[in-house]
Design an enzyme around this catalytic site. Sequence first.
Site, mmCIF file in Angstrom:
data_model
loop_
_atom_site.group_PDB
_atom_site.id
_atom_site.type_symbol
_atom_site.label_atom_id
_atom_site.label_comp_id
_atom_site.label_asym_id
_atom_site.label_seq_id
_atom_site.Cartn_x
_atom_site.Cartn_y
_atom_site.Cartn_z
ATOM 1 N N ASP A 23 21.675 -13.567 7.935
ATOM 2 C CA ASP A 23 21.431 -12.132 8.070
ATOM 3 C C ASP A 23 22.509 -11.556 8.994
ATOM 4 O OD1 ASP A 23 20.088 -9.609 7.988
ATOM 5 O OD2 ASP A 23 19.100 -10.095 9.884
ATOM 6 N N ASP A 83 22.423 -8.035 10.875
ATOM 7 C CA ASP A 83 21.905 -7.338 12.052
ATOM 8 C C ASP A 83 20.843 -8.160 12.761
ATOM 9 O OD1 ASP A 83 23.371 -4.795 11.774
ATOM 10 O OD2 ASP A 83 22.274 -4.683 9.886
ATOM 11 N N THR A 101 21.591 -9.222 3.637
ATOM 12 C CA THR A 101 21.388 -8.097 4.537
ATOM 13 C C THR A 101 20.682 -6.937 3.849
ATOM 14 O OG1 THR A 101 22.540 -6.553 6.029
ATOM 15 C CG2 THR A 101 23.688 -7.162 4.007
ATOM 16 N N GLY A 102 20.079 -6.124 4.643
ATOM 17 C CA GLY A 102 19.502 -4.887 4.153
ATOM 18 C C GLY A 102 20.525 -3.777 4.048
#
Length: 83
Positions: A7, A9, A41-42
């Site tokens: 990931d 963040d 990631t988003g």
Amino acid sequence: MKLIAIDMDGTLLSEERKISPVNVQAIKDVVAQGHKVMICTGRASEDVAPFLNSYELPLPYAGSNGAVVWTDNQTIHSSATDI
């Protein structure tokens, strides 16, 4: 061969939203050993590639919370829902 999914963040990035030189080198080392490193990631997918390229890390990624998956210089999955 192993897949290492990371990931961005809160995991890979520092509080300054940068990848540390130690982590850049670690990623390059495991890729050189034949392992796959993928960013999950988003973040919007169009923001991920330029960010990784700024660190010379042309890694596959899943962006937009998995809605877009990119590898080998192409999008291999893209989904969108109408709201």
